[in-house]
Design a protein around this motif. Sequence first.
Motif, PDB file in Angstrom:
ATOM      1  N   MET A   1       0.712  -1.230   0.095  1.00  0.00           N
ATOM      2  CA  MET A   1       0.119  -0.022  -0.027  1.00  0.00           C
ATOM      3  C   MET A   1       0.832   1.342   0.046  1.00  0.00           C
ATOM      4  N   GLU A   2       0.314   2.259  -0.798  1.00  0.00           N
ATOM      5  CA  GLU A   2       1.323   3.527  -0.893  1.00  0.00           C
ATOM      6  C   GLU A   2       1.036   4.274   0.308  1.00  0.00           C
ATOM      7  N   GLN A   3       2.095   4.933   0.638  1.00  0.00           N
ATOM      8  CA  GLN A   3       2.011   6.000   1.605  1.00  0.00           C
ATOM      9  C   GLN A   3       1.546   7.364   0.914  1.00  0.00           C
ATOM     10  N   LEU A   4       0.504   8.040   1.551  1.00  0.00           N
ATOM     11  CA  LEU A   4       0.009   9.343   1.282  1.00  0.00           C
ATOM     12  C   LEU A   4       0.663  10.091   2.058  1.00  0.00           C
ATOM     13  N   ASN A   5       1.168  11.289   0.988  1.00  0.00           N
ATOM     14  CA  ASN A   5       1.768  12.419   1.788  1.00  0.00           C
ATOM     15  C   ASN A   5       0.847  13.544   1.605  1.00  0.00           C
ATOM     16  N   ALA A   6       1.133  14.583   2.434  1.00  0.00           N
ATOM     17  CA  ALA A   6       0.290  15.874   2.687  1.00  0.00           C
ATOM     18  C   ALA A   6      -0.358  16.430   1.180  1.00  0.00           C
ATOM     19  N   VAL A   7       0.462  16.281   0.148  1.00  0.00           N
ATOM     20  CA  VAL A   7      -0.035  16.848  -1.157  1.00  0.00           C
ATOM     21  C   VAL A   7      -1.046  15.853  -1.776  1.00  0.00           C
ATOM     22  N   ASP A   8      -0.970  14.549  -1.491  1.00  0.00           N
ATOM     23  CA  ASP A   8      -1.990  13.734  -1.904  1.00  0.00           C
ATOM     24  C   ASP A   8      -3.237  13.808  -1.264  1.00  0.00           C
ATOM     25  N   VAL A   9      -3.153  14.069  -0.090  1.00  0.00           N
ATOM     26  CA  VAL A   9      -4.005  14.431   0.927  1.00  0.00           C
ATOM     27  C   VAL A   9      -5.117  15.632   0.329  1.00  0.00           C
ATOM     28  N   LEU A  10      -4.168  16.545   0.132  1.00  0.00           N
ATOM     29  CA  LEU A  10      -4.770  17.888  -0.194  1.00  0.00           C
ATOM     30  C   LEU A  10      -5.418  17.555  -1.663  1.00  0.00           C
ATOM     31  N   ILE A  11      -4.821  16.695  -2.634  1.00  0.00           N
ATOM     32  CA  ILE A  11      -5.263  16.903  -3.926  1.00  0.00           C
ATOM     33  C   ILE A  11      -6.720  15.951  -3.594  1.00  0.00           C
ATOM     34  N   GLU A  12      -6.976  15.072  -2.932  1.00  0.00           N
ATOM     35  CA  GLU A  12      -8.070  14.300  -2.757  1.00  0.00           C
ATOM     36  C   GLU A  12      -9.286  14.999  -2.005  1.00  0.00           C
ATOM     37  N   ASN A  13      -8.597  15.945  -1.231  1.00  0.00           N
ATOM     38  CA  ASN A  13      -9.872  16.789  -0.438  1.00  0.00           C
ATOM     39  C   ASN A  13     -10.353  17.639  -1.566  1.00  0.00           C
ATOM     40  N   ILE A  14      -9.626  18.309  -2.324  1.00  0.00           N
ATOM     41  CA  ILE A  14     -10.068  19.400  -3.355  1.00  0.00           C
ATOM     42  C   ILE A  14     -10.763  18.402  -4.247  1.00  0.00           C
ATOM     43  N   SER A  15     -10.710  17.506  -4.917  1.00  0.00           N
ATOM     44  CA  SER A  15     -11.450  16.446  -5.584  1.00  0.00           C
ATOM     45  C   SER A  15     -12.720  16.504  -5.026  1.00  0.00           C
ATOM     46  N   THR A  16     -12.847  15.894  -4.003  1.00  0.00           N
ATOM     47  CA  THR A  16     -14.259  15.576  -3.018  1.00  0.00           C
ATOM     48  C   THR A  16     -14.813  17.019  -3.134  1.00  0.00           C
ATOM     49  N   ASP A  17     -14.290  18.158  -2.435  1.00  0.00           N
ATOM     50  CA  ASP A  17     -14.973  19.193  -2.456  1.00  0.00           C
ATOM     51  C   ASP A  17     -15.528  19.762  -3.793  1.00  0.00           C
ATOM     52  N   GLN A  18     -14.842  19.602  -4.732  1.00  0.00           N
ATOM     53  CA  GLN A  18     -15.255  20.153  -6.133  1.00  0.00           C
ATOM     54  C   GLN A  18     -16.584  19.260  -6.528  1.00  0.00           C
ATOM     55  N   VAL A  19     -16.706  17.940  -6.215  1.00  0.00           N
ATOM     56  CA  VAL A  19     -17.769  17.128  -6.455  1.00  0.00           C
ATOM     57  C   VAL A  19     -19.007  17.560  -5.797  1.00  0.00           C
ATOM     58  N   LEU A  20     -18.687  17.964  -4.474  1.00  0.00           N
ATOM     59  CA  LEU A  20     -19.803  18.192  -3.439  1.00  0.00           C
ATOM     60  C   LEU A  20     -20.414  19.914  -3.563  1.00  0.00           C
ATOM     61  N   LEU A  21     -19.326  20.668  -4.115  1.00  0.00           N
ATOM     62  CA  LEU A  21     -19.839  21.947  -4.443  1.00  0.00           C
ATOM     63  C   LEU A  21     -21.210  22.152  -5.032  1.00  0.00           C
ATOM     64  N   PRO A  22     -21.340  21.597  -6.528  1.00  0.00           N
ATOM     65  CA  PRO A  22     -22.615  21.591  -7.346  1.00  0.00           C
ATOM     66  C   PRO A  22     -23.798  21.160  -6.563  1.00  0.00           C
ATOM     67  N   VAL A  23     -23.557  19.917  -5.703  1.00  0.00           N
ATOM     68  CA  VAL A  23     -24.631  19.570  -4.688  1.00  0.00           C
ATOM     69  C   VAL A  23     -25.116  20.502  -3.822  1.00  0.00           C
ATOM     70  N   VAL A  24     -24.175  20.955  -3.114  1.00  0.00           N
ATOM     71  CA  VAL A  24     -24.475  22.124  -2.093  1.00  0.00           C
ATOM     72  C   VAL A  24     -24.997  23.425  -2.704  1.00  0.00           C
ATOM     73  N   GLU A  25     -24.755  23.802  -3.918  1.00  0.00           N
ATOM     74  CA  GLU A  25     -25.176  24.969  -4.707  1.00  0.00           C
ATOM     75  C   GLU A  25     -26.595  24.659  -4.816  1.00  0.00           C
ATOM     76  N   ALA A  26     -27.003  23.386  -5.567  1.00  0.00           N
ATOM     77  CA  ALA A  26     -28.300  23.063  -5.837  1.00  0.00           C
ATOM     78  C   ALA A  26     -29.106  23.151  -4.729  1.00  0.00           C
ATOM     79  N   LYS A  27     -28.759  22.662  -3.509  1.00  0.00           N
ATOM     80  CA  LYS A  27     -29.427  22.733  -2.206  1.00  0.00           C
ATOM     81  C   LYS A  27     -29.960  24.216  -1.836  1.00  0.00           C
ATOM     82  N   ILE A  28     -29.030  25.252  -2.012  1.00  0.00           N
ATOM     83  CA  ILE A  28     -28.925  26.707  -1.656  1.00  0.00           C
ATOM     84  C   ILE A  28     -30.011  27.060  -2.420  1.00  0.00           C
ATOM     85  N   GLU A  29     -29.939  26.957  -3.905  1.00  0.00           N
ATOM     86  CA  GLU A  29     -30.860  27.584  -4.665  1.00  0.00           C
ATOM     87  C   GLU A  29     -32.365  26.802  -4.409  1.00  0.00           C
TER      88      GLU A  29
END
Length: 163
Positions: A1-29
């Motif tokens: 198993m690969e060891q995740l470093n801080a940059v990989d974690v940050l990339i994963e967080n950004i990817s997840t949040d980019q997917v969640l953002l349109p969902v949350v914006e739809a709820k806000i509307e």
Amino acid sequence: MEQLNAVDVLIENISTDQVLLPVVEAKIEEVKAEKQVLVNRLKEYQKDLAVLLKYATEAQQEKIKKLGFKISDEQRGLNTIATTAFDLIVKAKDHQLTNQQWYDEYVASLKNGESPVSYASFNVKCRSLFNTQKVLRKKAGDPKSSHEDIISLNGRVTATKKK
């Protein structure tokens, strides 16, 4: 198993949040649309209150105030011109004036910058005083003119007692 470093974690967080953002914006509307429906309904209620307020009891008016609605003299059935005119009759000698004197007193009571309404408009605005029988009209000699009609207070003015 690969060891995740801080940059990989940050990339994963950004990817997840980019997917969640349109969902949350739809709820806000969706919530904004629901809010607008409620705001429009409250505005309609306020319009209904403006019409029906003159029939409300004191207890009902208190409940309306507690709900956050402001109750002005105009909503109670008296416009600002009628309120001013009523005060003039109360302050007049013997609590009566001719209709022309009443109008002239109204014009004189205006502050600088305020423009008076016409004589005919003044009489229309003061109808609520006659309809509620706060003031009475006694017809003068000329049936075609209201200028000399006697306008008087219905009832009497009582002095306020100081404690």
